[in-house]
Design a protein around this motif. Structure first.
Motif, PDB file in Angstrom:
ATOM      1  N   UNK A 195       0.819  -1.216   0.000  1.00  0.00           N
ATOM      2  CA  UNK A 195       0.000   0.000   0.000  1.00  0.00           C
ATOM      3  C   UNK A 195       0.853   1.267   0.000  1.00  0.00           C
ATOM      4  N   UNK A 196       1.874   1.379   0.867  1.00  0.00           N
ATOM      5  CA  UNK A 196       2.734   2.578   0.808  1.00  0.00           C
ATOM      6  C   UNK A 196       3.444   2.724  -0.531  1.00  0.00           C
ATOM      7  N   UNK A 197       3.821   1.607  -1.153  1.00  0.00           N
ATOM      8  CA  UNK A 197       4.472   1.686  -2.460  1.00  0.00           C
ATOM      9  C   UNK A 197       3.530   2.284  -3.503  1.00  0.00           C
ATOM     10  N   UNK A 198       2.281   1.831  -3.505  1.00  0.00           N
ATOM     11  CA  UNK A 198       1.295   2.381  -4.436  1.00  0.00           C
ATOM     12  C   UNK A 198       1.106   3.871  -4.179  1.00  0.00           C
ATOM     13  N   UNK A 199       1.011   4.236  -2.899  1.00  0.00           N
ATOM     14  CA  UNK A 199       0.832   5.647  -2.541  1.00  0.00           C
ATOM     15  C   UNK A 199       1.993   6.483  -3.061  1.00  0.00           C
ATOM     16  N   UNK A 200       3.211   5.960  -2.919  1.00  0.00           N
ATOM     17  CA  UNK A 200       4.396   6.665  -3.405  1.00  0.00           C
ATOM     18  C   UNK A 200       4.370   6.800  -4.922  1.00  0.00           C
ATOM     19  N   UNK A 201       4.059   5.716  -5.609  1.00  0.00           N
ATOM     20  CA  UNK A 201       4.012   5.723  -7.079  1.00  0.00           C
ATOM     21  C   UNK A 201       2.986   6.722  -7.585  1.00  0.00           C
ATOM     22  N   UNK A 202       1.887   6.852  -6.848  1.00  0.00           N
ATOM     23  CA  UNK A 202       0.830   7.773  -7.256  1.00  0.00           C
ATOM     24  C   UNK A 202       1.219   9.238  -7.086  1.00  0.00           C
ATOM     25  N   UNK A 203       2.401   9.504  -6.538  1.00  0.00           N
ATOM     26  CA  UNK A 203       2.885  10.879  -6.392  1.00  0.00           C
ATOM     27  C   UNK A 203       4.116  11.167  -7.250  1.00  0.00           C
ATOM     28  N   UNK A 204       4.518  10.196  -8.073  1.00  0.00           N
ATOM     29  CA  UNK A 204       5.677  10.397  -8.947  1.00  0.00           C
ATOM     30  C   UNK A 204       5.220  11.087 -10.225  1.00  0.00           C
ATOM     31  N   UNK A 205       5.828  12.218 -10.572  1.00  0.00           N
ATOM     32  CA  UNK A 205       5.428  12.943 -11.790  1.00  0.00           C
ATOM     33  C   UNK A 205       5.449  12.035 -13.021  1.00  0.00           C
ATOM     34  N   UNK A 206       4.536  12.275 -13.926  1.00  0.00           N
ATOM     35  CA  UNK A 206       4.351  11.529 -15.173  1.00  0.00           C
ATOM     36  C   UNK A 206       3.742  10.154 -14.898  1.00  0.00           C
ATOM     37  N   UNK A 207       4.419   9.357 -14.056  1.00  0.00           N
ATOM     38  CA  UNK A 207       3.920   8.004 -13.777  1.00  0.00           C
ATOM     39  C   UNK A 207       2.545   8.062 -13.113  1.00  0.00           C
ATOM     40  N   UNK A 208       2.357   9.043 -12.235  1.00  0.00           N
ATOM     41  CA  UNK A 208       1.079   9.129 -11.520  1.00  0.00           C
ATOM     42  C   UNK A 208      -0.091   9.361 -12.467  1.00  0.00           C
ATOM     43  N   UNK A 209       0.192   9.902 -13.661  1.00  0.00           N
ATOM     44  CA  UNK A 209      -0.876  10.223 -14.610  1.00  0.00           C
ATOM     45  C   UNK A 209      -1.149   9.115 -15.605  1.00  0.00           C
TER      46      UNK A 209
END
Length: 422
Positions: A195-209
């Motif tokens: 869950x924390x990994x997903x949360x982190x990934x969802x805040x990475x520019x470009x990848x989050x979109x």
């Protein structure tokens, strides 16, 4: 006496979840004052639903496992710790001296937690108690203490039940499975890191979109984005990587398409039987305990793997796992037996990611990498447990372990803490 009790419980568990669950649901229905006929119908319907689910799971595993193993052989991977998979891990657990003792203890612990409102999960997935027993077996192998082993298994169970409560809303919100939780340790144990990994990934520019959930893909590509077609394409891709001929590629492709198409329908049959029991339980508890109208029926994680995003993520992670085993410095685990269980590992992570396949694969890659290291680290004690259970060592292996249980984060942390005091 202990031997007789162990043999009786083992005989009961050998009947499998498709027999144990209907029986347990029937008794639960009677306890919550359902009419016997209604309780029996619920139990039988759930049993039939699980028969269907496990038939589809067998279709998945029966095709995915050999393809993954062929991939490993084609890459010429040679590592000295063999992943023996969850079936061998379960047999090791049930051979533990604490197995017969823990089944009734585990049920009592769950009841106490329900009464004290420290959990909302009524765990009827008794067969999967083997995960808790395995944790206890680790401690027993190192200490020769039944008491310490039982305490370790109870701690593991309590943590799993709490996480099952926490993740239950995601089953309803994303998978459309209300009033159910998953106390299967091999799935739940990937939540604290996943869950924390997903949360982190969802805040990475470009990848989050990058929006790549199954619904969006279907909207963009029509039929070519439907789950059945995605399953066929991904399955065929695995067949190509495994070196199959044209017939084999087509066969595994259609099989994976069938898994994506059939699994949701099997889960709907299961829910048809489960909903009346859940309603009776809520009504019963609400009448007697204020604020206790919320209860989850704890079921096998198989109910969560049918979503197309889960299967797509898992199929993509199979070749990634094999590649990680080759390139990760210090890894000694040869992925083998548990490659087909990757859907169980990632199902709740996919739900937390909202079905976004890109985010789920990225998080899953890091999860699998960490599991390879943990399974390598625990190989010596895993092998010792296997020797106690008289498990035959695979050819060419100096030690055994498994992604499922050896790479289980919660168990790894518990063992590391416990070993400080041994």
């Amino acid at each position: 006496m202990l031997t007789q009790m162990t043999n009786f419980l083992q005989g009961f568990l050998d009947l499998g979840p498709t027999v144990i669950l209907p029986f347990a649901i029937f008794l639960i229905g009677l306890f919550f004052r359902q009419k016997p006929s209604k309780a029996l119908r619920s139990g039988l319907t759930i049993g039939i639903g699980f028969v269907g689910i496990f038939l589809v799971v067998d279709l998945l595993v029966g095709n995915l496992g050999p393809a993954a193993q062929s991939m490993v052989e084609r890459m010429g991977v040679e590592l000295n710790v063999i992943d023996v998979g969850w079936p061998t891990s379960a047999s090791i657990a049930w051979a533990s001296p604490i197995a017969g003792l823990f089944i009734p203890i585990g049920i009592i612990v769950n009841i106490i937690m329900l009464v004290t409102k420290t959990t909302k999960t009524l765990n009827v997935d008794i067969w999967n108690f083997w995960h808790f027993v395995f944790m206890g077996g680790f401690v027993y192998a190192a200490t020769d203490s039944v008491f310490q082993a039982i305490i370790a298994a109870i701690i593991f169970e309590v943590i799993v039940l709490k996480l099952a409560d926490y993740t239950a809303p995601y089953l309803e919100e994303y998978f459309g499975i209300p009033n159910v939780s998953i106390p299967t340790a091999s799935t739940i144990s990937y939540v604290p890191l996943g869950f924390p990994l997903v949360k982190l990934i969802q805040h990475i520019p470009v990848i989050k979109d990058l929006d790549a959930d199954a619904e969006t893909i279907q909207d963009k590509f029509g039929f070519f984005g439907e789950p059945i077609f995605i399953g066929v394409v991904l399955g065929a891709g695995l067949g190509i990587l495994a070196g199959y001929d044209i017939g084999g590629i087509v066969e595994i492709g259609i099989s994976m398409g069938a898994v994506m198409f059939l699994m949701p329908r099997m889960v709907s049959i299961l829910m048809e039987g489960l909903n009346p029991v859940s309603e009776s339980a809520r009504d019963y508890l609400n009448d007697r305990f204020e604020g206790s109208n919320d209860i989850y029926i704890g079921l096998d994680a198989a109910v969560s793997i049918g979503h197309e995003s889960v299967i797509a993520t898992a199929l993509l992670l199979v070749p990634i796992t094999v590649g990680l085993a080759v390139i990760l410095p210090g890894n000694q685990l040869l992925p083998f037996g548990d490659l087909a269980t990757i859907p169980f590992i990632v199902s709740l992570v996919v739900a937390y990611a909202g079905g976004n396949i890109v985010h789920s694969v990225l998080a899953g890659t890091i999860l699998i990498a960490s599991s390879l290291y943990m399974a390598t680290d625990l190989a010596p004690v895993f092998t010792q447990m296997g020797q106690i259970a008289n498990v035959e060592m695979p050819e060419g292996a100096t030690m055994i372990s498994a992604i499922d249980q050896g790479g289980n984060l919660i168990q790894w942390v518990l063992w590391k803490v416990w070993s400080l005091f041994i």
